[in-house]
Design an enzyme around this catalytic site. Structure first.
Site, PDB file in Angstrom:
ATOM      1  N   ASN A   1      31.897  43.099  42.959  1.00 23.50           N
ATOM      2  CA  ASN A   1      31.800  44.054  41.850  1.00 23.50           C
ATOM      3  C   ASN A   1      31.236  45.399  42.274  1.00 23.50           C
ATOM      4  OD1 ASN A   1      32.768  42.520  39.613  1.00 23.50           O
ATOM      5  ND2 ASN A   1      30.983  41.227  39.866  1.00 23.50           N
TER       6      ASN A   1
ATOM      7  N   GLU B   1      40.324  48.718  45.800  1.00 27.69           N
ATOM      8  CA  GLU B   1      39.838  47.342  45.998  1.00 27.69           C
ATOM      9  C   GLU B   1      39.959  46.937  47.474  1.00 27.69           C
ATOM     10  OE1 GLU B   1      38.235  46.124  43.543  1.00 27.69           O
ATOM     11  OE2 GLU B   1      39.317  46.187  41.634  1.00 27.69           O
TER      12      GLU B   1
ATOM     13  N   GLU C   1      30.638  32.824  40.705  1.00 25.37           N
ATOM     14  CA  GLU C   1      29.774  34.008  40.802  1.00 25.37           C
ATOM     15  C   GLU C   1      28.299  33.711  40.490  1.00 25.37           C
ATOM     16  OE1 GLU C   1      31.747  37.717  39.727  1.00 25.37           O
ATOM     17  OE2 GLU C   1      29.852  38.407  38.906  1.00 25.37           O
TER      18      GLU C   1
ATOM     19  N   ARG D   1      29.645  36.184  45.219  1.00 25.73           N
ATOM     20  CA  ARG D   1      30.865  36.733  44.596  1.00 25.73           C
ATOM     21  C   ARG D   1      30.570  38.026  43.826  1.00 25.73           C
ATOM     22  NH1 ARG D   1      35.974  33.729  41.618  1.00 25.73           N
ATOM     23  NH2 ARG D   1      37.105  35.676  41.261  1.00 25.73           N
TER      24      ARG D   1
ATOM     25  N   HIS E   1      42.079  51.147  36.540  1.00 24.03           N
ATOM     26  CA  HIS E   1      40.924  50.352  36.976  1.00 24.03           C
ATOM     27  C   HIS E   1      40.455  50.782  38.373  1.00 24.03           C
ATOM     28  CE1 HIS E   1      38.301  46.904  37.505  1.00 24.03           C
ATOM     29  NE2 HIS E   1      38.922  46.613  38.629  1.00 24.03           N
TER      30      HIS E   1
ATOM     31  N   ARG F   1      44.361  23.344  26.205  1.00 23.96           N
ATOM     32  CA  ARG F   1      43.156  23.167  27.048  1.00 23.96           C
ATOM     33  C   ARG F   1      43.439  23.250  28.545  1.00 23.96           C
ATOM     34  NH1 ARG F   1      42.232  18.930  23.264  1.00 23.96           N
ATOM     35  NH2 ARG F   1      40.872  19.644  21.595  1.00 23.96           N
TER      36      ARG F   1
ATOM     37  N   LYS G   1      39.644  34.540  38.256  1.00 24.41           N
ATOM     38  CA  LYS G   1      39.030  35.236  37.118  1.00 24.41           C
ATOM     39  C   LYS G   1      40.146  35.639  36.170  1.00 24.41           C
ATOM     40  CE  LYS G   1      34.677  37.222  38.679  1.00 24.41           C
ATOM     41  NZ  LYS G   1      33.942  38.475  38.943  1.00 24.41           N
TER      42      LYS G   1
ATOM     43  N   LYS H   1      38.556  37.852  50.346  1.00 26.53           N
ATOM     44  CA  LYS H   1      38.365  37.338  48.981  1.00 26.53           C
ATOM     45  C   LYS H   1      38.335  35.813  48.975  1.00 26.53           C
ATOM     46  CE  LYS H   1      38.818  37.715  44.263  1.00 26.53           C
ATOM     47  NZ  LYS H   1      39.236  38.481  43.119  1.00 26.53           N
TER      48      LYS H   1
ATOM     49  N   HIS I   1      33.547  49.974  35.046  1.00 22.31           N
ATOM     50  CA  HIS I   1      33.883  49.395  33.745  1.00 22.31           C
ATOM     51  C   HIS I   1      33.390  50.306  32.613  1.00 22.31           C
ATOM     52  CE1 HIS I   1      34.356  44.981  35.330  1.00 22.31           C
ATOM     53  NE2 HIS I   1      35.430  45.724  35.544  1.00 22.31           N
TER      54      HIS I   1
ATOM     55  N   HIS J   1      31.907  48.406  40.154  1.00 22.00           N
ATOM     56  CA  HIS J   1      32.499  47.964  38.890  1.00 22.00           C
ATOM     57  C   HIS J   1      31.575  48.166  37.693  1.00 22.00           C
ATOM     58  CE1 HIS J   1      35.461  46.329  41.593  1.00 22.00           C
ATOM     59  NE2 HIS J   1      36.147  45.767  40.620  1.00 22.00           N
TER      60      HIS J   1
HETATM   61  P1  NAD Z   1      48.620  46.824  35.893  1.00 18.84           P
HETATM   62  O1  NAD Z   1      48.765  45.381  35.798  1.00 18.84           O
HETATM   63  O2  NAD Z   1      48.489  47.599  34.640  1.00 18.84           O
HETATM   64  O3  NAD Z   1      49.852  47.405  36.732  1.00 18.84           O
HETATM   65  C1  NAD Z   1      49.937  48.778  36.959  1.00 18.84           C
HETATM   66  C2  NAD Z   1      51.257  49.380  36.434  1.00 18.84           C
HETATM   67  O4  NAD Z   1      52.293  49.112  37.377  1.00 18.84           O
HETATM   68  C3  NAD Z   1      51.743  48.805  35.126  1.00 18.84           C
HETATM   69  O5  NAD Z   1      52.395  49.817  34.405  1.00 18.84           O
HETATM   70  C4  NAD Z   1      52.734  47.749  35.578  1.00 18.84           C
HETATM   71  O6  NAD Z   1      53.689  47.427  34.587  1.00 18.84           O
HETATM   72  C5  NAD Z   1      53.372  48.424  36.745  1.00 18.84           C
HETATM   73  N1  NAD Z   1      53.926  47.572  37.787  1.00 18.84           N
HETATM   74  C6  NAD Z   1      53.453  46.402  38.234  1.00 18.84           C
HETATM   75  N2  NAD Z   1      54.134  46.008  39.317  1.00 18.84           N
HETATM   76  C7  NAD Z   1      55.064  46.947  39.556  1.00 18.84           C
HETATM   77  C8  NAD Z   1      56.052  47.118  40.543  1.00 18.84           C
HETATM   78  N3  NAD Z   1      56.181  46.265  41.561  1.00 18.84           N
HETATM   79  N4  NAD Z   1      56.863  48.206  40.474  1.00 18.84           N
HETATM   80  C9  NAD Z   1      56.689  49.122  39.470  1.00 18.84           C
HETATM   81  N5  NAD Z   1      55.761  49.029  38.530  1.00 18.84           N
HETATM   82  C10 NAD Z   1      54.952  47.956  38.572  1.00 18.84           C
HETATM   83  O7  NAD Z   1      47.359  47.244  36.796  1.00 18.84           O
HETATM   84  P2  NAD Z   1      46.720  46.594  38.111  1.00 18.84           P
HETATM   85  O8  NAD Z   1      46.088  47.713  38.815  1.00 18.84           O
HETATM   86  O9  NAD Z   1      47.668  45.721  38.813  1.00 18.84           O
HETATM   87  O10 NAD Z   1      45.588  45.648  37.512  1.00 18.84           O
HETATM   88  C11 NAD Z   1      44.480  46.156  36.824  1.00 18.84           C
HETATM   89  C12 NAD Z   1      43.847  45.027  36.029  1.00 18.84           C
HETATM   90  O11 NAD Z   1      43.404  44.020  36.918  1.00 18.84           O
HETATM   91  C13 NAD Z   1      42.654  45.462  35.224  1.00 18.84           C
HETATM   92  O12 NAD Z   1      42.761  44.948  33.926  1.00 18.84           O
HETATM   93  C14 NAD Z   1      41.480  44.828  35.932  1.00 18.84           C
HETATM   94  O13 NAD Z   1      40.421  44.526  35.076  1.00 18.84           O
HETATM   95  C15 NAD Z   1      42.116  43.600  36.515  1.00 18.84           C
HETATM   96  N6  NAD Z   1      41.428  43.044  37.686  1.00 18.84           N
HETATM   97  C16 NAD Z   1      41.167  41.721  37.709  1.00 18.84           C
HETATM   98  C17 NAD Z   1      40.576  41.143  38.798  1.00 18.84           C
HETATM   99  C18 NAD Z   1      40.348  39.657  38.842  1.00 18.84           C
HETATM  100  O14 NAD Z   1      39.671  39.172  39.750  1.00 18.84           O
HETATM  101  N7  NAD Z   1      40.927  38.901  37.933  1.00 18.84           N
HETATM  102  C19 NAD Z   1      40.236  41.924  39.917  1.00 18.84           C
HETATM  103  C20 NAD Z   1      40.514  43.280  39.877  1.00 18.84           C
HETATM  104  C21 NAD Z   1      41.112  43.839  38.752  1.00 18.84           C
HETATM  105  N1  GLY Z   2      37.389  41.059  41.346  1.00 20.22           N
HETATM  106  C1  GLY Z   2      36.085  40.478  41.310  1.00 20.22           C
HETATM  107  C2  GLY Z   2      36.100  39.024  41.523  1.00 20.22           C
HETATM  108  O1  GLY Z   2      37.134  38.404  41.641  1.00 20.22           O
HETATM  109  O2  GLY Z   2      35.066  38.431  41.547  1.00 20.22           O
END
Ligand code: NAD
Ligand code: GLY
Length: 360
Positions: free
Chosen positions: A244, A184, A236, A240, A264, A120, A142, A226, A251, A247
């Site tokens: 998006n 972003e 949100e 917030r 993404h 939890r 998130k 942010k 998405h 997005h």
């Molecule tokens: P990712 O986590 O897949 O990383 C991209 C690639 O780079 C992967 O292959 C990873 O293994 C590699 N990698 C990571 N760091 C590295 C480094 N320093 N050197 C070499 N390779 C490296 O993709 P991302 O773009 O970081 O994240 C995308 C995800 O984030 C999506 O699932 C999206 O929905 C999510 N997201 C979440 C939020 C939130 O607020 N929580 C906001 C935006 C996006």
């Molecule tokens: N990336 C969108 C949010 O954090 O709200």
């Protein structure tokens, strides 16, 4: 090193930004409840940075249990989540053990959701290693996994206790992934920070060559935007949602093509152009703004046209958007550069036309 604060009362936390921070376990240690941590990473990031993080933690007297996930968006789902729970139980992790996410947004989102659920809720720290994660996903709490029918459909708001962003880790990031993160970054300029958008127009080339000063400034300014939004609207209920921008369409691209086909950030970039085109059709922005946005996204190495899924398929996928209220789609649109608004007051004919205008 620069430090910002996410102001959430008793749950406030710092974001440290700087080169080489992965070796500074002394920054992490004060945020741990016990001398034990589990580090969730993946098979790409692990070989690059796990040992350095573990060495620092060991120096600080902290036992670290590594949990290595398969790489990629396709693994951001419940079976992978379950492997985290299995490993936490195998490692006799307690509710007071801290879970550290070391990686990009995929690792951060799934590890954060695991932390929110395990017993939890266990303490959680983000060590983001992609540009996207350093400017966006590691901040704000998130957490989620994907469902075959929708991105980030299953998740929780669960804040970390610390974000430690080592900008030097971006040196190993593939160029395509770096560009995805820029989507972003540009988003903040578009939704609320005209000055930042202007700055990005001047400095996008410096960012793409990893100029240290430009990079640190862009990450800090993004995180500042942010942090302000999250502090004002953690779950949100209003502002917030502006984060998006692009997005809703983006998405749909990710889900429609199958996770991992488009990154993404790439999907967000094409989705941003669809949102801009819809804004133009409402008479809110003109051709000049469209051209500026498109030029900047292209210079960032990002697509400005989405895949040709057909408008009906986009609309079908968009019906699962988390901003849908009482069955009605709502959109984040632009009244100018630096001025995003949310509205449900759009004709679906205009939405379809905007999609078709911005498909390959
Ligand atoms: P990712 O986590 O897949 O990383 C991209 C690639 O780079 C992967 O292959 C990873 O293994 C590699 N990698 C990571 N760091 C590295 C480094 N320093 N050197 C070499 N390779 C490296 O993709 P991302 O773009 O970081 O994240 C995308 C995800 O984030 C999506 O699932 C999206 O929905 C999510 N997201 C979440 C939020 C939130 O607020 N929580 C906001 C935006 C996006
Ligand atoms: N990336 C969108 C949010 O954090 O709200």
């Amino acid at each position: 090193m620069h430090t910002l604060n996410v102001d959430l009362g008793a749950r406030s936390y710092p974001i440290h930004i700087g080169a080489g921070l992965i070796d500074c376990a002394e920054r992490i240690a004060p945020h741990l409840r016990t001398r034990k941590a589990a580090i969730v990473t993946n098979e790409v990031v692990g070989p690059l940075y796990l040992e350095r993080l573990c060495t620092g933690l060991a120096r600080a007297g902290i036992e670290a249990i590594p949990i290595i996930l398969p790489d990629g968006e396709t693994h951001k789902e419940w079976q992978t989540l379950n492997t985290i729970f299995d490993a936490l139980l195998r490692g006799r992790c307690e509710r007071s053990t801290t879970l550290i996410a070391l990686g990009g947004g995929v690792v951060g989102d799934i590890a954060g959701f695991a932390a929110a659920c395990y017993q939890r809720g266990m303490p959680f720290i983000q060590v983001p290693t992609t540009l996207l994660a350093q400017v966006d996903s590691s901040v704000g709490g998130k957490t989620a996994i994907n469902h075959p029918q929708g991105k980030n459909m299953i998740g929780a708001f669960y804040q970390p206790r610390l974000v430690l962003a080592d900008t030097a880790t971006l040196a190993t990031l593939p160029e395509r992934e770096f560009s995805a993160g820029l989507a972003e970054v540009i988003k903040y300029g578009l939704i609320r920070d005209t000055g930042f958008f202007d700055w990005l127009e001047q400095n996008i080339d410096a960012l793409r060559t990893l100029d240290a000063g430009a990079l640190a400034w862009a990450i800090e300014r993004s995180c500042r935007n942010k942090a302000e939004i999250v502090a004002a609207d953690e779950t949100e209920q209003g502002e917030r949602a502006l984060l998006n921008l692009g997005h809703t369409f983006g998405h749909a691209i990710e889900t429609g093509l199958g996770y991992g086909q488009w990154l993404h950030g790439e999907a967000v970039a094409a989705g941003t152009m669809m949102a801009a085109e819809l804004s133009r059709r409402l008479g809110w922005i003109g051709d000049g703004e469209i051209a500026r946005i498109e030029r900047l996204l292209k210079r960032a190495g990002l697509p400005t046209q989405g895949p040709a899924l057909g408008a009906p398929r986009y609309l079908e996928l968009m019906a699962y958007d988390k901003k849908v209220e009482a069955g009605k789609l709502r959109f984040v649109l632009l009244r100018g550069i630096g001025q995003a608004v949310m509205t449900g007051d759009v004709e679906m004919g205009d939405v379809s036309a905007a999609i078709e205008a911005r498909c390959q």
